[in-house]
Design an enzyme around this catalytic site. Structure first.
Site, PDB file in Angstrom:
ATOM      1  N   ARG A 282       0.854  -1.187   0.000  1.00 34.10           N
ATOM      2  CA  ARG A 282       0.000   0.000   0.000  1.00 34.10           C
ATOM      3  C   ARG A 282       0.886   1.231   0.000  1.00 34.10           C
ATOM      4  O   ARG A 282       1.413   1.642   1.030  1.00 34.10           O
ATOM      5  CB  ARG A 282      -0.925  -0.023   1.236  1.00 34.10           C
ATOM      6  N   HIS A 286      -3.519   4.295   4.778  1.00 33.67           N
ATOM      7  CA  HIS A 286      -4.575   3.311   5.025  1.00 33.67           C
ATOM      8  C   HIS A 286      -5.919   3.888   4.603  1.00 33.67           C
ATOM      9  O   HIS A 286      -6.678   3.272   3.855  1.00 33.67           O
ATOM     10  CB  HIS A 286      -4.603   2.932   6.503  1.00 33.67           C
ATOM     11  N   TYR A 295       4.819   5.859  10.799  1.00 34.32           N
ATOM     12  CA  TYR A 295       5.182   4.492  11.162  1.00 34.32           C
ATOM     13  C   TYR A 295       6.030   3.756  10.119  1.00 34.32           C
ATOM     14  O   TYR A 295       6.372   2.597  10.314  1.00 34.32           O
ATOM     15  CB  TYR A 295       3.928   3.670  11.485  1.00 34.32           C
TER      16      TYR A 295
END
Length: 425
Positions: A282, A286, A295
């Site tokens: 990805r 998200h 992150y």
């Protein structure tokens, strides 16, 4: 006496996120038929049976998917959508799997299968209306053979297995006939840990259901890496249930289609369920409420950007002489027109009448829902009644006048009371 458990050994990726170290035997073969350099590859068990024209169709699917995704993100940033789950980098999964389906098959998507929806003939406006809050997704799942999006994580694989069992009960699968059907069920790496998904595995294995589970491993369940969620490859998640699994290069549209075709053929022939791990990434957030820079590292993203599913197909077709710059320019113009049309239609969507939603809770409205619908409409109408608005305005005026003309000692007492209440909180 307190029991002290040893710290689990782990590894740290470049972004600083710690995950469990892989266990022995955790490796699994990756099926790939088109390298990142655009060179065709061979696999001992799978082959892409299409022509270069079919590959060009896959390329068009992916380009339009990416443009849809770009528009979705932009419209959300402009306040036209409430939320949008990007699919950047995962375009090959949707295109390849849907091109493997036949007319009797059925698909149960999660909420990021925008490209799959396009290939199945879903009007992209129906995707936008869902994320705009106008409806719950307005397309016909029977006509498109593509069920509505499932926003609840991991809930729909059970529905997919139920559909597969219905095919068995109706005798329209496993007969060897041309009209046999099977089912595809999508979910992500994070959802693979959900109880509903594992219950779906139990039912599928126990009833030898004709269902193919597609776990899209995009490496991150929001901010949790797959390495922390699973000790062994997700392709092996079904082994304990008796479901065979394979891992596919999810950025390779040719491999995605070839392996999905084989799994669906197997399911239609009555050989039971299968799990396919689509190993992809990805590249976007998200959802548009997420910030992936918190992150993971830019270096990690760059490594995966070099594996872009669109560029490898474009490189292959260009070298093969199947497309040229003029072909690519026409496709870009088509994508521009597609985006402009979608943007205009999305902005023109009228706000919903929420009272209508009481009509679609059940196939037939119950008396209780009818009463609730009537009460809701009366409540909404009360805000539009001039008499009601006039009374409310007068009440506000009286309250404001009283507050402004209160004696100083009264205002001081009220402020003291407010401070006292805040202090007790």
């Amino acid at each position: 006496m307190a029991v002290q458990t040893p710290a689990r050994q782990g590894r740290t990726d470049p972004s600083g996120v710690s995950g469990p170290a892989p266990t022995p035997g955790g490796d699994i073969r990756m099926i790939s038929l088109l390298g990142v350099d655009g060179v065709r590859l061979t696999d001992p068990d799978h082959a892409f049976g299409g022509t270069d024209a079919d590959v060009a169709t896959l390329l068009r699917d992916m380009v339009l998917t990416r443009r849809l995704d770009t528009e979705g993100t932009a419209l959300q940033r402009q306040g036209q959508l409430g939320l949008w789950p990007p699919t950047l980098g995962q375009e090959a999964v949707g295109a390849g799997t849907m091109r493997a389906m036949k007319s009797a098959d059925m698909c149960f998507p999660s909420y990021r299968e925008h490209g799959a929806a396009l290939v199945r003939g879903v009007d992209p406006l129906d995707l936008m209306s869902l994320w705009r809050g106008v409806d719950m997704g307005g397309w016909d799942p029977i006509a498109t053979r593509f069920n509505r999006y499932s926003i609840v994580i991991g809930s729909h694989p059970l529905h997919a297995v139920g559909w597969a069992m219905a095919l068995q009960a109706e005798g329209v699968t496993g007969t060897g006939g041309p009209d046999d059907g099977a089912v595809l069920a999508f979910f992500g790496d994070g959802a693979s840990a959900q109880g509903d998904v594992n219950e779906a595995f139990v039912w599928a294995a126990s009833y030898h259901a004709p269902v193919v589970f597609i776990v899209t491993n995009n490496q991150w369940a929001i901010s949790v890496p797959t390495s922390r969620q699973a000790i062994v490859p997700l392709a092996r998640r079904g082994e304990g249930f008796g479901i065979p699994g394979v891992r596919v290069d999810g950025n390779d549209a040719l491999a995605v289609q070839a392996v999905t075709e084989a799994a669906l053929d197997r399911a239609r022939a009555g050989q039971g369920p299968q799990l396919i791990e689509m190993f992809t990434y990805r590249l976007g957030a998200h959802t548009t409420s997420d910030d992936p820079t918190k992150y993971r590292s830019r270096a990690e993203e760059d490594r995966w950007r070099a594996k872009d599913p669109i560029e490898r197909v474009r490189t292959y077709l260009t070298r093969a002489g199947a497309i040229d710059d003029a072909w690519w320019a026409r496709l870009q113009a088509e994508a521009d027109d597609f985006a402009a049309d979608l943007r205009a239609r999305t902005i023109a969507l009228a706000p919903p009448d929420f009272a209508d939603w009481f009509d679609v809770v059940y196939a037939e409205q119950t008396p209780e829902l009818a009463d609730q619908q009537h009460a809701f409409r009366a409540y909404v109408a009360s805000f539009e009644d001039p008499a009601v608005e006039d009374r409310a305005a007068k009440d506000r005026a009286v309250k404001n006048h009283t507050a402004k003309n209160a004696a100083p000692e009264d205002r001081a007492a009220e402020q003291h009371a407010v401070h006292d209440r805040e202090g007790r909180r």
